[in-house]
Design an enzyme around this catalytic site. Structure first.
Site, PDB file in Angstrom:
ATOM      1  N   SER A 239      45.148  -2.742  27.143  1.00  0.00           N
ATOM      2  CA  SER A 239      45.587  -3.603  28.234  1.00  0.00           C
ATOM      3  C   SER A 239      46.497  -2.802  29.146  1.00  0.00           C
ATOM      4  O   SER A 239      46.778  -1.642  28.878  1.00  0.00           O
ATOM      5  CB  SER A 239      46.338  -4.815  27.677  1.00  0.00           C
ATOM      6  OG  SER A 239      47.612  -4.388  27.231  1.00  0.00           O
ATOM      7  N   LYS A 240      46.960  -3.458  30.165  1.00  0.00           N
ATOM      8  CA  LYS A 240      47.818  -2.805  31.158  1.00  0.00           C
ATOM      9  C   LYS A 240      49.038  -2.132  30.542  1.00  0.00           C
ATOM     10  O   LYS A 240      49.559  -1.174  31.087  1.00  0.00           O
ATOM     11  CB  LYS A 240      48.298  -3.830  32.183  1.00  0.00           C
ATOM     12  CG  LYS A 240      47.375  -3.931  33.369  1.00  0.00           C
ATOM     13  CD  LYS A 240      48.066  -4.696  34.475  1.00  0.00           C
ATOM     14  CE  LYS A 240      47.059  -5.089  35.546  1.00  0.00           C
ATOM     15  NZ  LYS A 240      47.377  -6.339  36.182  1.00  0.00           N
ATOM     16  N   ARG A 241      49.484  -2.684  29.431  1.00  0.00           N
ATOM     17  CA  ARG A 241      50.647  -2.101  28.763  1.00  0.00           C
ATOM     18  C   ARG A 241      50.421  -0.630  28.425  1.00  0.00           C
ATOM     19  O   ARG A 241      51.345   0.146  28.311  1.00  0.00           O
ATOM     20  CB  ARG A 241      50.913  -2.835  27.438  1.00  0.00           C
ATOM     21  CG  ARG A 241      51.719  -4.082  27.542  1.00  0.00           C
ATOM     22  CD  ARG A 241      51.942  -4.669  26.158  1.00  0.00           C
ATOM     23  NE  ARG A 241      50.685  -4.930  25.462  1.00  0.00           N
ATOM     24  CZ  ARG A 241      50.294  -4.330  24.358  1.00  0.00           C
ATOM     25  NH1 ARG A 241      51.052  -3.426  23.785  1.00  0.00           N
ATOM     26  NH2 ARG A 241      49.147  -4.638  23.795  1.00  0.00           N
TER      27      ARG A 241
END
Ligand code: GLU
Length: 466
Positions: A239-241
């Protein structure tokens, strides 16, 4: 049989790397088999689908050079066709109208949960003969078989089967008249003659419902190939994390499409221990059977390594055309400086991304606004201005403005002045580029061009003489 695959994204956001890998696998398999590849935009969810997302998907596919033979098709343009099929299923008794109220469904759900059962529609309207007024809202449900099994042989996961008793009569048309994903995807894949469905394994549970629908439509069932998801380096879903996840973000960050494609193909697929694949090689070797069963983890270091490889080894014109995009992005007008191909030749070994290359090369197209203080402190010593004066005289009389003779002339100067080449080259680099880090001094002079170089040296003499 002509193999036909498709990529069918829902345009609810940018194209992320997981989607891009699915697209790549589908594209590769079609190309491997000499078949066809279809692009279909699954935009029936009108609330969540957006035009910018559609544009981003198309742009990403084009940038990755995943060309399609048919499409893009849009599901929203096929509503008449879906209605036709729904009407047919209703007429044939393979689907039915369900008038159950929200309240009834909720109550049923609660009771099932309370009794430890999986929530599912109980078939209340399946055989009901109740009369309903024409303005009473309803959904259309598919009459799923109540007995037997539904099975398929997944190209990645092997044999999978479900009991029909576990599946309920799913909705194919909502009360507002819009058709649902599980229905449209089957109508489309059947109409478009898709032979192999390659997609994320989050769809495995949809597959038995879809197979039953193929049977109801009398359409051949495609081969399924469900690909495991991509994890971040910490083992959780990517994910963006974990950093950039959108394909266009990778472009903005300065990666080459060839690097990203090579990276993605190895994410869950292998061919011996080969890491670097040209596109023709990928096409030759790719088969879905060699896709890993388990999830794969994203590794940015490997992508960086591939990017460095392709920056150095791709034909210069290709790298240069991507560099042009980056130059434009940072407001550099290519007309005001060297051919980007020359920049690539001089910088491919010295930079890691095209973003960095564009930033470093901007000084050959635009005025330099400051001299790097660290470089100045280290290299602009007593006497450096005199060296610059001498260098200016040498360069003013240079017979040809080419890297090698310029290098030689300056090396002769260093010898004559009895100083190391660094004491000539570094102050010159600062004068020419604003920083002491640049390619060979001859290349740097050529990148600047004669007029600009002489001007900048004169300007630096004036500046540092103070
Ligand atoms: N539109 C679906 C999605 O983006 C894909 C459906 C499919 O490939 O069957 O998840």
């Amino acid at each position: 049989m002509v193999v036909k695959t498709r990529f069918a994204p829902s345009p609810t956001g940018y194209l992320h790397v997981g989607g891009a890998r699915t697209a790549l696998f589908s594209w590769l398999y079609a190309r491997h088999c000499g078949g066809q590849f279809v692009l279909r935009i699954e935009d029936t969810d009108r609330e969540r689908s957006t035009q910018p997302a559609i544009d981003a998907i198309l742009e990403s596919m084009q940038w990755l050079k995943l060309n399609w033979d048919e499409g893009p098709y849009y599901q929203t343009k096929r509503f008449d066709r879906y209605q036709e099929v729904i009407d047919k299923l209703l007429a044939e008794g393979k689907a039915y109208k369900c008038y159950c109220s929200k309240e009834r469904l909720e109550q049923m759900r609660e009771e099932q949960m309370k009794n430890g059962l999986k929530p599912r529609y109980d078939g209340h309207c399946r055989d009901s003969h109740e009369e309903h007024s024409p303005d009473e809202p309803y959904v259309v449900r598919f009459k799923n078989p109540t007995e037997g099994k539904v099975a398929f042989d997944d190209m990645v996961k092997g044999h999978i089967e479900f009991d029909n008793a576990e599946l309920d009569d799913f909705i194919i048309q909502r009360s507002d008249g819009t058709p649902t994903y599980n229905f449209c995807v089957v109508v489309d894949d059947a109409d478009m003659g898709i032979t192999h469905v390659i997609r994320g394994d989050d769809h495995v549970n949809n597959t038995p419902r879809q197979i039953n629908l193929y049977h109801a439509l009398g359409a051949p069932v495609p081969v399924f190939c469900h690909v495991a998801m991509i994890l971040g380096d910490d083992g959780t879903k990517l994910s963006k994390r974990h950093g950039a996840v959108s394909v266009m973000q990778y472009r903005e960050d300065g990666y080459l499409p060839e690097a990203l494609v090579n990276y993605l193909v190895r994410l869950g697929w292998s061919h011996g221990d080969q890491e670097i694949f040209s596109v023709p090689e990928m096409i030759e070797y790719f088969t879905p059977e060699a896709i890993n069963k388990s999830a794969s983890s994203f590794n940015t270091k490997k992508l960086d390594w591939l990017n460095a490889h392709y920056m150095k080894t791709l034909p210069v014109e290709e790298v240069a055309s991507e560099l042009s995009w980056h130059l434009q992005r940072i407001g550099v007008d290519e007309k005001n400086g060297p051919d980007p191909k020359l920049v690539v030749k001089c910088y491919a070994e010295r930079t890691h991304t095209l973003k960095e290359m564009a930033q470093k090369a901007a000084c050959y197209y635009q005025d330099i606004t400051e001299y790097d203080p660290a470089g100045v402190k280290k290299w602009m010593k007593e006497g450096s201005v005199d060296v610059l004066r001498e260098a200016l005289t040498v360069l003013q009389s240079a017979a040809s403005w080419e890297a090698q003779p310029l290098d030689e002339a300056l090396s002769d100067l260093a010898k004559r002045l009895e100083i190391g080449m660094g004491k000539v080259g570094q102050p010159l680099r600062i004068a020419l580029t604003g920083s002491a880090m640049s390619p060979g001094i001859g290349d740097t002079l050529v990148l600047c061009g004669r007029e600009r170089a002489l001007e900048r040296i004169a300007k630096a003499i004036e500046h540092f003489a103070k």
